[in-house]
Design a protein around this motif. Structure first.
Motif, short mmCIF file in Angstrom:
data_model
loop_
_atom_site.label_atom_id
_atom_site.label_comp_id
_atom_site.label_asym_id
_atom_site.label_seq_id
_atom_site.Cartn_x
_atom_site.Cartn_y
_atom_site.Cartn_z
N VAL A 233 0.84 -1.21 0.00
CA VAL A 233 0.00 0.00 0.00
C VAL A 233 0.87 1.25 0.00
N TRP A 234 1.91 1.24 0.77
CA TRP A 234 2.82 2.40 0.83
C TRP A 234 3.47 2.67 -0.51
N SER A 235 3.88 1.65 -1.20
CA SER A 235 4.54 1.83 -2.48
C SER A 235 3.55 2.20 -3.58
N MET A 236 2.30 1.91 -3.41
CA MET A 236 1.29 2.26 -4.41
C MET A 236 0.86 3.73 -4.32
N VAL A 237 1.04 4.35 -3.19
CA VAL A 237 0.60 5.73 -2.98
C VAL A 237 1.79 6.68 -3.21
N GLU A 238 1.61 7.68 -4.07
CA GLU A 238 2.63 8.71 -4.37
C GLU A 238 1.98 10.08 -4.23
N ILE A 239 2.54 10.91 -3.35
CA ILE A 239 2.01 12.26 -3.11
C ILE A 239 2.95 13.28 -3.78
N VAL A 240 2.41 14.10 -4.65
CA VAL A 240 3.17 15.12 -5.39
C VAL A 240 2.77 16.50 -4.85
N ASP A 241 3.78 17.32 -4.55
CA ASP A 241 3.52 18.68 -4.05
C ASP A 241 2.92 19.56 -5.16
N ALA A 242 2.35 20.68 -4.72
CA ALA A 242 1.65 21.56 -5.67
C ALA A 242 2.60 22.20 -6.68
N PRO B 144 -0.03 17.22 -9.15
CA PRO B 144 0.01 17.43 -7.70
C PRO B 144 -1.17 16.75 -7.02
N GLY B 145 -0.87 16.16 -5.84
CA GLY B 145 -1.90 15.47 -5.07
C GLY B 145 -1.56 14.00 -4.87
N LEU B 146 -2.58 13.20 -4.57
CA LEU B 146 -2.41 11.77 -4.31
C LEU B 146 -2.51 11.00 -5.63
N ASN B 147 -1.48 10.18 -5.89
CA ASN B 147 -1.44 9.39 -7.10
C ASN B 147 -1.18 7.92 -6.73
#
Length: 381
Positions: free
Chosen positions: A32-41, A59-62
């Protein structure tokens, strides 16, 4: 109560299950951790799966494929790159040292990821070579005074290659251009000499302007003084002329008055004599007639017509003694002398006859003579 008994075999069988459950839980959490990527604005992310580029993450949750994906982030804000000091030789063979600052922004994260390894280092190296080339194509004076032209030329040189990398060069600022010590000393001496030259020029211009102003002031003063002297001479000459005319008129009037007075005295002497015949000089009669006609304000034309009278003002009358002369002429007019009557009287005296008077009465010559002699005696007394 009877205490519970524990089976050792059952305890040994439960321990592997716990370990497996823990491992499964760890794997799930890691997945789950590796599947979630958060990009800054302000970032963009380049996603690769098994080394293959897939897409840009917003930007956001990917959600990305776990364990086989990798994300490379790129800052989309304006970034500052310092260009180290560069030594260059200008076109007139003057060594200088210059450094600059380059402002860039990532416009296409995909191209910045695929076209160049490290875009910041690439832009810095390209800016260094461009800075040396631009300065080497200019003279020393231009490198010191025309900073804006240097900035614009470097920016134009960086635009084309960085555009292929998805990078836009917003501006370039050359911070400092420093000549070598020898050149700097020569420039200081040149500047000092130029300042001394300007000071001498300004001083000479000031002296020249002062001399011009002084000369102009002297000129105006001389003009005003000359005009004043001219006016004074004119007024003095006019005063002398008026005084001369007045003196001449006064002298003429007084001279003719003296002649008239002398003539009157002569007439008085003649009247006191024994003779009844009076001979008046022509000059005296003409003088008395001319002054009589002029002082009474009239004249006679050739055809006998009388002209209009002209009156003298009080000052002129007093100056030439017009009133005194008028009185004298009045006395002369009272004693009118008829030449024919005088001739008749003289002839009658010679013949011893009585002389008729103007009233028709007869005048005895002897009595007249006696009266005359009597008057003469009384005058002698």
């Amino acid at each position: 109560m009877t205490p519970l008994s524990v089976n050792p075999a059952q305890t040994v069988a439960e321990e592997p299950l716990l370990v497996v459950g823990a491992l499964v839980l760890v794997v799930v959490v890691a997945t789950v951790w590796s599947m979630v990527e958060i990009v800054d604005a302000y970032d963009r992310g380049a996603l690769t799966v098994l080394g293959e580029y897939r897409k840009l993450l917003e930007p956001g949750l990917n959600i990305v494929p776990p364990f086989v994906s990798r994300v490379y982030t790129f800052d989309m804000r304006t970034q500052t790159i310092d260009v180290p000091s560069q030594e260059a030789i200008t076109r007139d063979n003057s060594p200088v040292t210059a450094d600059a600052v380059v402002y860039i922004r990532v416009m296409d994260a995909k191209r910045a990821f695929l076209e160049v390894d490290d875009y910041e280092r690439a832009v810095s190296n390209l800016a260094q070579t461009t800075l040396r080339a631009v300065i080497g194509d200019m003279e020393l004076d231009d490198t010191l005074s025309r900073r804006e032209m240097i900035n614009e030329r470097i920016r134009q040189e960086l635009d084309e290659p960085t555009d292929e990398w998805g990078i836009r060069v917003e501006s370039v600022e050359v911070r400092e251009v420093t000549p070598s010590k020898g050149v700097k000393g020569a420039m200081e001496e040149q500047t000092s000499a130029e300042r001394r030259r300007r000071a001498m020029i300004l001083e000479a211009q000031g002296e020249r302007r002062s001399a011009v102003e002084q000369a102009e002031g002297d000129k105006q003063s001389n003009i005003i003084r000359a005009q004043g002297e001219k006016q004074s001479q004119i007024l003095e000459a006019q005063g002398d002329a008026i005084s001369t005319v007045l003196r001449a008129k006064s002298a003429e009037s007084m001279g003719e008055r003296a002649v008239i007075e002398k003539g009157m005295e002569t007439l008085a002497d003649i009247g006191q004599g024994e003779s009844t015949t009076f001979v008046m000089p022509q000059e005296l009669t003409s003088l008395v007639g001319r002054y009589g006609s002029h002082l009474t304000g009239s004249d006679v034309e050739r055809d006998g017509k009388q002209l209009e009278s002209l009156e003298f003002d009080e000052e002129t009358r007093e100056l030439i003694g017009l009133d005194d002369i008028s009185e004298m002429l009045g006395e002369i007019e009272d004693v009118e002398m008829d030449v024919e009557a005088m001739e008749q009287e003289a002839q009658a005296i010679q013949e011893g006859e009585d002389m008729p008077s103007e009233t028709g009465e007869t005048i005895d010559i002897a009595e007249t003579r006696q009266e005359t002699d009597g008057d003469g005696d009384s005058d002698d007394d």
